[in-house]
Design a protein around this motif. Sequence first.
Motif, PDB file in Angstrom:
ATOM      1  N   GLY A 116       0.826  -1.211   0.000  1.00 11.56           N
ATOM      2  CA  GLY A 116       0.000   0.000   0.000  1.00 11.56           C
ATOM      3  C   GLY A 116       0.854   1.252   0.000  1.00 11.56           C
ATOM      4  O   GLY A 116       0.560   2.227  -0.697  1.00 11.56           O
ATOM      5  N   ALA A 117       1.931   1.223   0.787  1.00 11.67           N
ATOM      6  CA  ALA A 117       2.836   2.379   0.848  1.00 11.67           C
ATOM      7  C   ALA A 117       3.547   2.572  -0.489  1.00 11.67           C
ATOM      8  O   ALA A 117       3.695   3.707  -0.963  1.00 11.67           O
ATOM      9  N   LYS A 118       3.988   1.471  -1.109  1.00 12.57           N
ATOM     10  CA  LYS A 118       4.668   1.589  -2.414  1.00 12.57           C
ATOM     11  C   LYS A 118       3.755   2.269  -3.427  1.00 12.57           C
ATOM     12  O   LYS A 118       4.175   3.159  -4.159  1.00 12.57           O
ATOM     13  N   PHE A 119       2.502   1.863  -3.435  1.00 11.63           N
ATOM     14  CA  PHE A 119       1.524   2.450  -4.353  1.00 11.63           C
ATOM     15  C   PHE A 119       1.197   3.888  -3.934  1.00 11.63           C
ATOM     16  O   PHE A 119       1.195   4.807  -4.744  1.00 11.63           O
ATOM     17  N   GLY A 120       0.931   4.063  -2.633  1.00 11.10           N
ATOM     18  CA  GLY A 120       0.488   5.360  -2.123  1.00 11.10           C
ATOM     19  C   GLY A 120       1.496   6.476  -2.321  1.00 11.10           C
ATOM     20  O   GLY A 120       1.142   7.579  -2.751  1.00 11.10           O
ATOM     21  N   TRP A 121       2.774   6.192  -2.031  1.00 10.23           N
ATOM     22  CA  TRP A 121       3.773   7.255  -2.158  1.00 10.23           C
ATOM     23  C   TRP A 121       3.956   7.697  -3.603  1.00 10.23           C
ATOM     24  O   TRP A 121       4.224   8.872  -3.867  1.00 10.23           O
ATOM     25  N   GLN A 122       3.817   6.775  -4.567  1.00 10.54           N
ATOM     26  CA  GLN A 122       3.893   7.177  -5.981  1.00 10.54           C
ATOM     27  C   GLN A 122       2.788   8.189  -6.285  1.00 10.54           C
ATOM     28  O   GLN A 122       3.012   9.196  -6.953  1.00 10.54           O
ATOM     29  N   LYS A 123       1.590   7.897  -5.775  1.00 12.23           N
ATOM     30  CA  LYS A 123       0.446   8.781  -5.989  1.00 12.23           C
ATOM     31  C   LYS A 123       0.686  10.126  -5.297  1.00 12.23           C
ATOM     32  O   LYS A 123       0.460  11.191  -5.871  1.00 12.23           O
ATOM     33  N   PHE A 124       1.176  10.080  -4.050  1.00 13.39           N
ATOM     34  CA  PHE A 124       1.423  11.318  -3.312  1.00 13.39           C
ATOM     35  C   PHE A 124       2.484  12.173  -4.012  1.00 13.39           C
ATOM     36  O   PHE A 124       2.365  13.399  -4.060  1.00 13.39           O
ATOM     37  N   PHE A 125       3.518  11.526  -4.565  1.00 14.93           N
ATOM     38  CA  PHE A 125       4.549  12.280  -5.286  1.00 14.93           C
ATOM     39  C   PHE A 125       3.937  12.976  -6.499  1.00 14.93           C
ATOM     40  O   PHE A 125       4.290  14.108  -6.814  1.00 14.93           O
ATOM     41  N   GLY A 126       3.045  12.298  -7.195  1.00 16.52           N
ATOM     42  CA  GLY A 126       2.359  12.913  -8.330  1.00 16.52           C
ATOM     43  C   GLY A 126       1.564  14.131  -7.887  1.00 16.52           C
ATOM     44  O   GLY A 126       1.601  15.190  -8.532  1.00 16.52           O
ATOM     45  N   ASN A 127       0.851  13.993  -6.753  1.00 20.09           N
ATOM     46  CA  ASN A 127       0.095  15.118  -6.202  1.00 20.09           C
ATOM     47  C   ASN A 127       1.026  16.265  -5.824  1.00 20.09           C
ATOM     48  O   ASN A 127       0.726  17.435  -6.062  1.00 20.09           O
ATOM     49  N   LEU A 128       2.169  15.911  -5.216  1.00 23.05           N
ATOM     50  CA  LEU A 128       3.148  16.914  -4.791  1.00 23.05           C
ATOM     51  C   LEU A 128       3.647  17.715  -5.998  1.00 23.05           C
ATOM     52  O   LEU A 128       3.749  18.939  -5.944  1.00 23.05           O
ATOM     53  N   GLU A 129       3.926  17.020  -7.089  1.00 25.01           N
ATOM     54  CA  GLU A 129       4.402  17.709  -8.292  1.00 25.01           C
ATOM     55  C   GLU A 129       3.344  18.676  -8.821  1.00 25.01           C
ATOM     56  O   GLU A 129       3.665  19.761  -9.295  1.00 25.01           O
ATOM     57  N   GLN A 130       2.064  18.299  -8.716  1.00 22.94           N
ATOM     58  CA  GLN A 130       0.989  19.204  -9.154  1.00 22.94           C
ATOM     59  C   GLN A 130       0.941  20.443  -8.266  1.00 22.94           C
ATOM     60  O   GLN A 130       0.788  21.559  -8.753  1.00 22.94           O
ATOM     61  N   VAL A 131       1.074  20.248  -6.947  1.00 24.57           N
ATOM     62  CA  VAL A 131       1.085  21.385  -6.023  1.00 24.57           C
ATOM     63  C   VAL A 131       2.267  22.300  -6.328  1.00 24.57           C
ATOM     64  O   VAL A 131       2.111  23.523  -6.391  1.00 24.57           O
ATOM     65  N   LEU A 132       3.443  21.728  -6.539  1.00 26.73           N
ATOM     66  CA  LEU A 132       4.635  22.524  -6.853  1.00 26.73           C
ATOM     67  C   LEU A 132       4.442  23.329  -8.141  1.00 26.73           C
ATOM     68  O   LEU A 132       4.863  24.482  -8.233  1.00 26.73           O
TER      69      LEU A 132
END
Length: 136
Positions: A116-132
């Motif tokens: 779940g963490a492996k999947f989740g962090w990829q998604k969170f990184f994508g979200n982070l890039e959008q925020v940036l």
Amino acid sequence: MSTPANETLSVVVERDLAYPPEKVWRALTHPHLIEEWLMKNDFKPTVDHRFNFRGDWGAVDCQVVAVEPNKTLSYTWAAMGLESVVTWSLTPTSEGTRLRMEQIGFRPDQQQAYQGAKFGWQKFFGNLEQVLSRET
């Protein structure tokens, strides 16, 4: 071959971002920005500060372990039996910042949390890039 019971697994995600460390640091440490890419929170970048992340599925109890502005951020991450530590490392590059996130502490019997963490962090990184990309 079996894994020793005391051996833990870690999840590592690394990305090269076209933003300076100061800007990436802001997104990792300002509660309103963290909420946009990760979860609701009451985070403060202060060592020993206890905070939590809140999602639809529940909450994560955390405590800040280390803060070195624009370089390193580390906090405990405890949820549903998982006792782990998340460490963010920011390294300046000619293009911007190399951001590395490592979450350590998954026991071999916590495969569901680990996957779940492996999947989740990829998604969170994508979200982070959008925020940036939106933040100036």
